[in-house]
Design an enzyme around this catalytic site. Structure first.
Site, PDB file in Angstrom:
ATOM      1  N   ASP A   1     -10.666  10.422  -3.265  1.00 20.47           N
ATOM      2  CA  ASP A   1      -9.370   9.978  -2.779  1.00 20.47           C
ATOM      3  C   ASP A   1      -9.627   9.332  -1.429  1.00 20.47           C
ATOM      4  OD1 ASP A   1      -6.512   9.916  -3.534  1.00 20.47           O
ATOM      5  OD2 ASP A   1      -6.279  10.733  -1.523  1.00 20.47           O
TER       6      ASP A   1
ATOM      7  N   HIS B   1     -17.062   4.530   4.328  1.00 14.46           N
ATOM      8  CA  HIS B   1     -16.531   5.871   4.088  1.00 14.46           C
ATOM      9  C   HIS B   1     -17.028   6.435   2.755  1.00 14.46           C
ATOM     10  CE1 HIS B   1     -14.187   2.780   2.261  1.00 14.46           C
ATOM     11  NE2 HIS B   1     -13.232   3.552   1.780  1.00 14.46           N
TER      12      HIS B   1
HETATM   13  P1  ITT Z   1      -7.786   6.283  -8.473  1.00 16.02           P
HETATM   14  O1  ITT Z   1      -6.743   7.242  -7.932  1.00 16.02           O
HETATM   15  O2  ITT Z   1      -7.660   6.076  -9.946  1.00 16.02           O
HETATM   16  O3  ITT Z   1      -9.160   6.647  -8.042  1.00 16.02           O
HETATM   17  P2  ITT Z   1      -6.633   4.461  -6.578  1.00 16.02           P
HETATM   18  O4  ITT Z   1      -6.925   3.042  -6.211  1.00 16.02           O
HETATM   19  O5  ITT Z   1      -5.206   4.837  -6.818  1.00 16.02           O
HETATM   20  O6  ITT Z   1      -7.533   4.826  -7.832  1.00 16.02           O
HETATM   21  P3  ITT Z   1      -6.637   6.196  -4.271  1.00 16.02           P
HETATM   22  O7  ITT Z   1      -5.433   6.955  -4.668  1.00 16.02           O
HETATM   23  O8  ITT Z   1      -7.801   6.950  -3.684  1.00 16.02           O
HETATM   24  O9  ITT Z   1      -7.256   5.392  -5.492  1.00 16.02           O
HETATM   25  O10 ITT Z   1      -6.201   5.051  -3.275  1.00 16.02           O
HETATM   26  C1  ITT Z   1      -7.165   4.416  -2.547  1.00 16.02           C
HETATM   27  C2  ITT Z   1      -6.597   3.126  -1.994  1.00 16.02           C
HETATM   28  O11 ITT Z   1      -7.072   2.988  -0.649  1.00 16.02           O
HETATM   29  C3  ITT Z   1      -7.150   1.950  -2.750  1.00 16.02           C
HETATM   30  O12 ITT Z   1      -6.305   1.575  -3.815  1.00 16.02           O
HETATM   31  C4  ITT Z   1      -7.227   0.899  -1.660  1.00 16.02           C
HETATM   32  O13 ITT Z   1      -5.966   0.339  -1.455  1.00 16.02           O
HETATM   33  C5  ITT Z   1      -7.583   1.707  -0.427  1.00 16.02           C
HETATM   34  N1  ITT Z   1      -9.049   1.783  -0.273  1.00 16.02           N
HETATM   35  C6  ITT Z   1      -9.849   2.867  -0.493  1.00 16.02           C
HETATM   36  N2  ITT Z   1     -11.134   2.569  -0.315  1.00 16.02           N
HETATM   37  C7  ITT Z   1     -11.171   1.271   0.024  1.00 16.02           C
HETATM   38  C8  ITT Z   1     -12.215   0.372   0.313  1.00 16.02           C
HETATM   39  O14 ITT Z   1     -13.485   0.742   0.244  1.00 16.02           O
HETATM   40  N3  ITT Z   1     -11.894  -0.884   0.613  1.00 16.02           N
HETATM   41  C9  ITT Z   1     -10.610  -1.280   0.637  1.00 16.02           C
HETATM   42  N4  ITT Z   1      -9.570  -0.517   0.360  1.00 16.02           N
HETATM   43  C10 ITT Z   1      -9.837   0.761   0.050  1.00 16.02           C
END
Ligand code: ITT
Length: 198
Positions: A69, A180
């Protein structure tokens, strides 16, 4: 040995596969594992949500399940969008628009107050019930416009001063080295190794 990574985000899967390349684990996506469930991420921290996702998939899996997450914390916005990064501005809104929304919210804000970080919490749940967790962050500042086409999500507006570019302008290898997710996943590899040998 198989690991199911509980994510529907292709950007994450691509990075994770690169980072896990040098292990004996074969990381497969939920899609490739034939698992198609919607998980309610109702935790109040990155870590809680990572554990929720991994446990939910573990209910129907027989191998190690890992979940990430992650999100963007903008200091000037009291660390928003944070755990709501994926939902910020609407689940189906394009990142061109989401990034523009963040830029607009920081209109007129000077450089020193544009600090932000990406945060990633990873949880690994083992078939015996053991749960390992790690966390990683990378510090940056929010740009006034998008730059770069690599990566995903908020990468085009996230500028890393030490590298004089955004995470969307970095090669995958470089992003994985400093990100991260790269940091959290490498700590997880180390923790899994000592858990397995211990
Ligand atoms: P899953 O829950 O299915 O894993 P998700 O995209 O909904 O997919 P998250 O709830 O963890 O995942 O949300 C993470 C969001 O944070 C992601 O959609 C991006 O908008 C942002 N994010 C996370 N890591 C990132 C990265 O390396 N580069 C850019 N944006 C990132």
């Amino acid at each position: 040995e198989k690991i199911i990574f509980a994510t529907k985000n292709r950007g994450k899967i691509k990075e994770i596969n690169m980072i896990m390349e040098d292990t004996n684990y074969e990381v497969i996506s939920m899609e490739d594992a034939g698992i198609n469930i919607d998980i309610v991420e109702d935790g109040s921290t990155f870590l809680e949500n990572a554990i929720i996702k991994a446990k939910e998939v573990m209910k129907i899996a027989e191998c190690i399940v890992m979940a990430d997450d992650s999100g963007l914390e903008v200091d000037y916005l009291d660390k928003a969008p944070g755990i709501y990064s994926a939902r910020f501005g609407g689940e189906n809104t394009s990142y061109r628009i989401k990034n523009k929304m963040i830029i607009d919210k920081l209109e007129g804000v000077e450089e020193k107050d544009r600090t932000a970080r990406f945060v990633c919490a990873i949880a690994a749940v083992f078939p015996d019930g053991e749960i390992l967790t790690t966390r990683g962050t990378v510090e940056g500042i929010i740009l006034h416009e998008e730059r770069g086409n690599n990566g995903f999500g908020y990468d085009p507006i996230f500028y890393v001063p030490e590298y004089s570019c955004t995470t969307a302008e970095m090669d995958n290898e470089v992003k994985n080295k400093i990100s991260h997710r790269g940091k959290a996943l490498r700590s997880m590899k180390a923790k899994m190794k000592s858990y397995r040998n211990g």
